[in-house]
Design an enzyme around this catalytic site. Structure first.
Site, PDB file in Angstrom:
ATOM      1  N   HIS A 186       0.847  -1.191   0.000  1.00 29.46           N
ATOM      2  CA  HIS A 186       0.000   0.000   0.000  1.00 29.46           C
ATOM      3  C   HIS A 186       0.878   1.234   0.000  1.00 29.46           C
ATOM      4  O   HIS A 186       2.096   1.159   0.085  1.00 29.46           O
ATOM      5  CB  HIS A 186      -0.960  -0.005   1.199  1.00 29.46           C
ATOM      6  CG  HIS A 186      -0.311   0.322   2.515  1.00 29.46           C
ATOM      7  ND1 HIS A 186      -0.881   1.149   3.445  1.00 29.46           N
ATOM      8  CD2 HIS A 186       0.867  -0.070   3.061  1.00 29.46           C
ATOM      9  CE1 HIS A 186      -0.103   1.241   4.510  1.00 29.46           C
ATOM     10  NE2 HIS A 186       0.965   0.504   4.300  1.00 29.46           N
ATOM     11  N   HIS A 239      -1.642 -10.622  -0.238  1.00 29.92           N
ATOM     12  CA  HIS A 239      -0.943 -10.400  -1.501  1.00 29.92           C
ATOM     13  C   HIS A 239      -1.744  -9.473  -2.422  1.00 29.92           C
ATOM     14  O   HIS A 239      -1.897  -9.738  -3.610  1.00 29.92           O
ATOM     15  CB  HIS A 239      -0.613 -11.731  -2.187  1.00 29.92           C
ATOM     16  CG  HIS A 239       0.526 -12.436  -1.525  1.00 29.92           C
ATOM     17  ND1 HIS A 239       0.343 -13.209  -0.407  1.00 29.92           N
ATOM     18  CD2 HIS A 239       1.854 -12.463  -1.790  1.00 29.92           C
ATOM     19  CE1 HIS A 239       1.505 -13.694  -0.018  1.00 29.92           C
ATOM     20  NE2 HIS A 239       2.443 -13.241  -0.831  1.00 29.92           N
ATOM     21  N   GLU A 286       1.094  -3.760  12.010  1.00 28.99           N
ATOM     22  CA  GLU A 286       1.740  -3.401  10.754  1.00 28.99           C
ATOM     23  C   GLU A 286       3.213  -3.816  10.796  1.00 28.99           C
ATOM     24  O   GLU A 286       3.801  -4.139   9.774  1.00 28.99           O
ATOM     25  CB  GLU A 286       1.606  -1.895  10.536  1.00 28.99           C
ATOM     26  CG  GLU A 286       1.623  -1.516   9.092  1.00 28.99           C
ATOM     27  CD  GLU A 286       1.319  -0.050   8.889  1.00 28.99           C
ATOM     28  OE1 GLU A 286       0.242   0.249   8.370  1.00 28.99           O
ATOM     29  OE2 GLU A 286       2.170   0.781   9.233  1.00 28.99           O
ATOM     30  N   CYS A 294       6.304   6.324   4.106  1.00 28.01           N
ATOM     31  CA  CYS A 294       5.127   5.490   3.796  1.00 28.01           C
ATOM     32  C   CYS A 294       4.256   6.089   2.696  1.00 28.01           C
ATOM     33  O   CYS A 294       3.275   5.494   2.281  1.00 28.01           O
ATOM     34  CB  CYS A 294       4.300   5.224   5.050  1.00 28.01           C
ATOM     35  SG  CYS A 294       5.174   4.195   6.243  1.00 28.01           S
ATOM     36  N   HIS A 331       4.051  -4.778   3.856  1.00 25.55           N
ATOM     37  CA  HIS A 331       4.160  -5.261   5.231  1.00 25.55           C
ATOM     38  C   HIS A 331       3.768  -6.727   5.279  1.00 25.55           C
ATOM     39  O   HIS A 331       2.987  -7.191   4.455  1.00 25.55           O
ATOM     40  CB  HIS A 331       3.190  -4.519   6.169  1.00 25.55           C
ATOM     41  CG  HIS A 331       3.391  -3.062   6.263  1.00 25.55           C
ATOM     42  ND1 HIS A 331       4.380  -2.487   7.023  1.00 25.55           N
ATOM     43  CD2 HIS A 331       2.718  -2.029   5.695  1.00 25.55           C
ATOM     44  CE1 HIS A 331       4.303  -1.170   6.932  1.00 25.55           C
ATOM     45  NE2 HIS A 331       3.306  -0.865   6.119  1.00 25.55           N
ATOM     46  N   HIS A 333       4.938   0.504  -0.612  1.00 26.68           N
ATOM     47  CA  HIS A 333       5.752  -0.387   0.224  1.00 26.68           C
ATOM     48  C   HIS A 333       4.862  -1.511   0.728  1.00 26.68           C
ATOM     49  O   HIS A 333       3.648  -1.504   0.519  1.00 26.68           O
ATOM     50  CB  HIS A 333       6.372   0.385   1.405  1.00 26.68           C
ATOM     51  CG  HIS A 333       5.366   0.916   2.364  1.00 26.68           C
ATOM     52  ND1 HIS A 333       4.587   2.022   2.097  1.00 26.68           N
ATOM     53  CD2 HIS A 333       4.983   0.480   3.580  1.00 26.68           C
ATOM     54  CE1 HIS A 333       3.784   2.260   3.120  1.00 26.68           C
ATOM     55  NE2 HIS A 333       3.988   1.334   4.046  1.00 26.68           N
TER      56      HIS A 333
END
Length: 145
Positions: free
Chosen positions: A35, A88, A132, A44, A50, A48
């Site tokens: 996201h 994903h 996160e 952010c 997580h 990127h």
């Protein structure tokens, strides 16, 4: 030391419920997603990813098996109603229009789970916690609704 039982216990016909109170159970999942954030002046802001860790906690009165909610029922809700939008995925496309902060996402997840819980025995969602990173999470609780 563990000793092997001579025979397996069998039901006697009496109630198997020892606890006659509301009990909370929780199940944890992980998913990987990408996201980026809007209106954010930090790293952010760029695309990127997580490895998220998700905890879903629900409560209810025990049924005749002495279970509040079967862990498999929580897993089914995750597999059918959350995972297709989260795992994903590019969250900015797969979730409703929002800034994909952990705070926004945890509320969306809370609402999805609440919508798909069984209706018997006063089963209700208690909280959703979304990590996160291993040390940073957002949480939404039923009492804040």
């Amino acid at each position: 030391m563990f000793s092997v039982p001579k025979e397996l216990k069998k039901p006697t016909g009496e109630s198997l419920v020892y606890c006659h109170r509301r009990v909370m159970v929780s199940k944890e999942f992980t998913f990987d997603a990408a996201h980026h954030l809007f209106n954010y002046d930090g790293k952010c802001k760029a695309l990127h990813g997580h490895t998220y860790r998700l905890q879903i906690a629900v409560s209810g009165m025990l049924d005749d098996r002495a279970m509040a909610v079967d862990f498999g029922d929580i897993k089914e809700i995750y597999k059918n109603h959350l995972e297709p939008h989260l795992d994903h995925r590019y969250l900015n496309e797969s979730l409703p229009y929002m800034n994909t902060t952990a705070e926004n996402m945890v509320y969306w997840i809370f609402k999805q789970v609440a919508q798909h819980l069984p209706k018997e025995r006063e089963i209700r969602i208690e909280y959703v916690r979304l990590y996160e990173t291993p040390t940073s999470f957002a949480e939404f609780r039923r009492e804040w609704e």
